[in-house]
Design a protein around this motif. Structure first.
Motif, PDB file in Angstrom:
ATOM      1  N   THR A   1       0.755  -1.221   0.011  1.00  0.00           N
ATOM      2  CA  THR A   1      -0.026  -0.033   0.018  1.00  0.00           C
ATOM      3  C   THR A   1       0.896   0.974  -0.041  1.00  0.00           C
ATOM      4  O   THR A   1       1.973   1.005   0.040  1.00  0.00           O
ATOM      5  CB  THR A   1      -0.884   0.074   1.221  1.00  0.00           C
ATOM      6  OG1 THR A   1      -0.231   0.392   2.357  1.00  0.00           O
ATOM      7  CG2 THR A   1      -1.702  -1.198   1.547  1.00  0.00           C
ATOM      8  N   ASP A   2       0.342   2.311   0.021  1.00  0.00           N
ATOM      9  CA  ASP A   2       1.061   3.575   0.200  1.00  0.00           C
ATOM     10  C   ASP A   2       1.729   3.858   1.656  1.00  0.00           C
ATOM     11  O   ASP A   2       2.181   4.795   1.716  1.00  0.00           O
ATOM     12  CB  ASP A   2       0.270   5.117  -0.517  1.00  0.00           C
ATOM     13  CG  ASP A   2      -1.287   4.938   0.278  1.00  0.00           C
ATOM     14  OD1 ASP A   2      -1.329   4.025   1.316  1.00  0.00           O
ATOM     15  OD2 ASP A   2      -1.936   5.685   0.027  1.00  0.00           O
ATOM     16  N   LYS A   3       1.359   3.097   2.402  1.00  0.00           N
ATOM     17  CA  LYS A   3       1.673   3.242   3.787  1.00  0.00           C
ATOM     18  C   LYS A   3       2.619   2.173   4.270  1.00  0.00           C
ATOM     19  O   LYS A   3       3.707   2.175   5.279  1.00  0.00           O
ATOM     20  CB  LYS A   3       0.695   3.446   4.783  1.00  0.00           C
ATOM     21  CG  LYS A   3      -0.199   4.808   4.516  1.00  0.00           C
ATOM     22  CD  LYS A   3      -1.319   4.762   5.574  1.00  0.00           C
ATOM     23  CE  LYS A   3      -1.821   6.251   5.538  1.00  0.00           C
ATOM     24  NZ  LYS A   3      -2.925   6.564   6.594  1.00  0.00           N
ATOM     25  N   ARG A   4       2.530   0.844   3.858  1.00  0.00           N
ATOM     26  CA  ARG A   4       2.981  -0.437   4.402  1.00  0.00           C
ATOM     27  C   ARG A   4       3.037  -1.534   3.238  1.00  0.00           C
ATOM     28  O   ARG A   4       2.391  -1.468   2.398  1.00  0.00           O
ATOM     29  CB  ARG A   4       2.377  -0.873   5.851  1.00  0.00           C
ATOM     30  CG  ARG A   4       0.997  -0.930   5.640  1.00  0.00           C
ATOM     31  CD  ARG A   4       0.330  -1.409   7.034  1.00  0.00           C
ATOM     32  NE  ARG A   4      -1.283  -1.598   6.729  1.00  0.00           N
ATOM     33  CZ  ARG A   4      -1.780  -2.300   7.499  1.00  0.00           C
ATOM     34  NH1 ARG A   4      -1.332  -3.158   8.388  1.00  0.00           N
ATOM     35  NH2 ARG A   4      -3.347  -2.311   7.247  1.00  0.00           N
ATOM     36  N   THR A   5       3.367  -2.685   3.973  1.00  0.00           N
ATOM     37  CA  THR A   5       3.279  -4.032   3.290  1.00  0.00           C
ATOM     38  C   THR A   5       2.762  -5.086   4.138  1.00  0.00           C
ATOM     39  O   THR A   5       3.103  -4.927   5.437  1.00  0.00           O
ATOM     40  CB  THR A   5       4.568  -4.353   2.363  1.00  0.00           C
ATOM     41  OG1 THR A   5       5.707  -4.747   3.584  1.00  0.00           O
ATOM     42  CG2 THR A   5       5.301  -3.459   1.625  1.00  0.00           C
ATOM     43  N   PHE A   6       2.168  -5.904   3.707  1.00  0.00           N
ATOM     44  CA  PHE A   6       1.670  -6.953   4.695  1.00  0.00           C
ATOM     45  C   PHE A   6       1.497  -8.274   3.946  1.00  0.00           C
ATOM     46  O   PHE A   6       1.439  -8.204   2.525  1.00  0.00           O
ATOM     47  CB  PHE A   6       0.352  -6.753   5.582  1.00  0.00           C
ATOM     48  CG  PHE A   6      -0.965  -6.103   4.830  1.00  0.00           C
ATOM     49  CD1 PHE A   6      -1.647  -7.074   3.973  1.00  0.00           C
ATOM     50  CD2 PHE A   6      -1.074  -4.857   4.682  1.00  0.00           C
ATOM     51  CE1 PHE A   6      -2.754  -6.770   3.303  1.00  0.00           C
ATOM     52  CE2 PHE A   6      -2.237  -4.415   3.843  1.00  0.00           C
ATOM     53  CZ  PHE A   6      -3.062  -5.242   3.200  1.00  0.00           C
ATOM     54  N   ILE A   7       1.142  -9.373   4.508  1.00  0.00           N
ATOM     55  CA  ILE A   7       1.094 -10.920   3.795  1.00  0.00           C
ATOM     56  C   ILE A   7      -0.266 -11.305   3.882  1.00  0.00           C
ATOM     57  O   ILE A   7      -0.951 -11.036   5.183  1.00  0.00           O
ATOM     58  CB  ILE A   7       2.233 -11.757   4.377  1.00  0.00           C
ATOM     59  CG1 ILE A   7       3.499 -11.177   4.001  1.00  0.00           C
ATOM     60  CG2 ILE A   7       2.064 -12.907   3.601  1.00  0.00           C
ATOM     61  CD1 ILE A   7       4.082 -11.206   2.602  1.00  0.00           C
TER      62      ILE A   7
END
Length: 322
Positions: A47-53
């Motif tokens: 995303t424009d703020k973070r990454t996640f799985i």
């Protein structure tokens, strides 16, 4: 159930995760593969703020869609992470950020660039400090008290049981070992026709399916060990159950032995592990794991000659016979 994969349109994924309240005023920019998972669908969301799985189970094995598998296995994995929450090994597992059981979907911390430890098979070596750390993590997992209603995970265990204790010894299991390595089929025949060996393997298989007292990872081998951010992580506990700790210990010892060719790892693992063990049972599970990895369907990228595999198979039988 909403199924997701790398082909899911970003707008659809954005709307779905928003409806779950999993997004924090952020917009999805792209989705990519974080690596090939054997059992489940894995997606890295940027995303424009973070990454996640995102991790989602299916009613089949992701790598082998024609092999049925219990879709609820991700429930057991989620319960495993809950059981170790607050333990001093939590730093060695990815954090669970959210869970949607109706969609068999888990949102997890992205550990970033990292690799599992299957490269040790080609290197034929493993660092002693890594083994010590992995044994410490394992012992702490085993010391956690699983709730009384912890999932039996029996359907997945029965599927695994076939690959551990049954299929490797079938004369006609549809798998040609010579396609793996020339001469392996002939090498396997004495073990496939050894009734004394199979009788003990059958008893060991029933022990595997029985209920124990220890929380197990259930698949403690290099494919479940990952190095990232300068430390070791334990991944993919979907095979977890409450059983005998000797199963996890034996499987780990077997892979160290196959990797290095050094049978002394058996004694080292038992001596280093922090809790009391039935060493004979550890040896039997180690022998079983070596046999099924060499003559079964779940092959490893081992750099071993056919002569070396003959030595390993002979040792494995001796371990099972104890």
């Amino acid at each position: 159930m909403k199924t997701l994969d790398l082909q899911t349109p970003l707008a659809t994924l954005q709307a779905f995760l928003t409806a779950l309240n999993w997004l924090q005023d952020e917009n999805i920019q792209k989705v990519e593969s974080p690596g090939e998972g054997n059992m489940n669908v894995l997606m890295r969301v940027v995303t424009d703020k973070r990454t996640f799985i995102l991790k989602q189970s299916r009613a089949y094995v992701r790598k082998y869609p024609d092999v049925a598998a219990p879709i609820e296995r991700i429930d057991a994995e989620h319960e495993f992470y809950l059981a170790i929450r607050g333990a001093n090994i939590e730093a060695h597992t990815p954090r669970v950020l959210a869970y949607a059981p109706a969609h068999y979907l888990m949102m997890m911390e992205d550990l970033g660039a990292g690799e599992d430890m299957t490269q040790i098979y080609s290197e034929c070596d493993v660092a002693v400090e890594d083994v010590t750390c992995l044994l410490t993590i394992m012992a702490h997992i085993h010391e956690q008290k699983a709730p009384e209603d912890f999932p039996l995970n029996l359907a997945l265990r029965k599927l695994n049981h076939a690959h551990l204790f049954v299929l490797p010894y079938m004369l006609d299991n549809g798998f040609q070992l010579d396609d793996v390595q020339q001469g392996l089929q002939a090498l396997s025949m004495p073990y496939k026709t050894d009734k004394t060996l199979q009788a003990i393997i059958d008893k060991l298989g029933q022990h595997y399916l029985s209920q124990g007292t220890t929380l197990l990872h259930g698949d403690y081998y290099p494919g479940s060990w990952m190095k990232a951010k300068g430390q070791l992580y334990i991944m993919d506990p979907e095979f977890c159950f409450v059983g005998a700790k000797e199963y996890d210990v034996g499987v780990m010892a077997a892979h160290l032995l196959m990797t290095t060719g050094e049978h002394t790892w058996l004694n080292t693992v038992c001596a280093t592990y922090a809790n009391k063990l039935d060493e004979q049972l550890v040896y039997q599970y180690a022998g079983m794991e070596i046999l099924r990895r060499l003559i079964g369907l779940a092959q490893l990228p081992l750099k071993r000659t056919i002569e070396e595999k003959a030595v390993l198979l002979k040792l494995a039988r001796e371990l099972v016979m104890a």
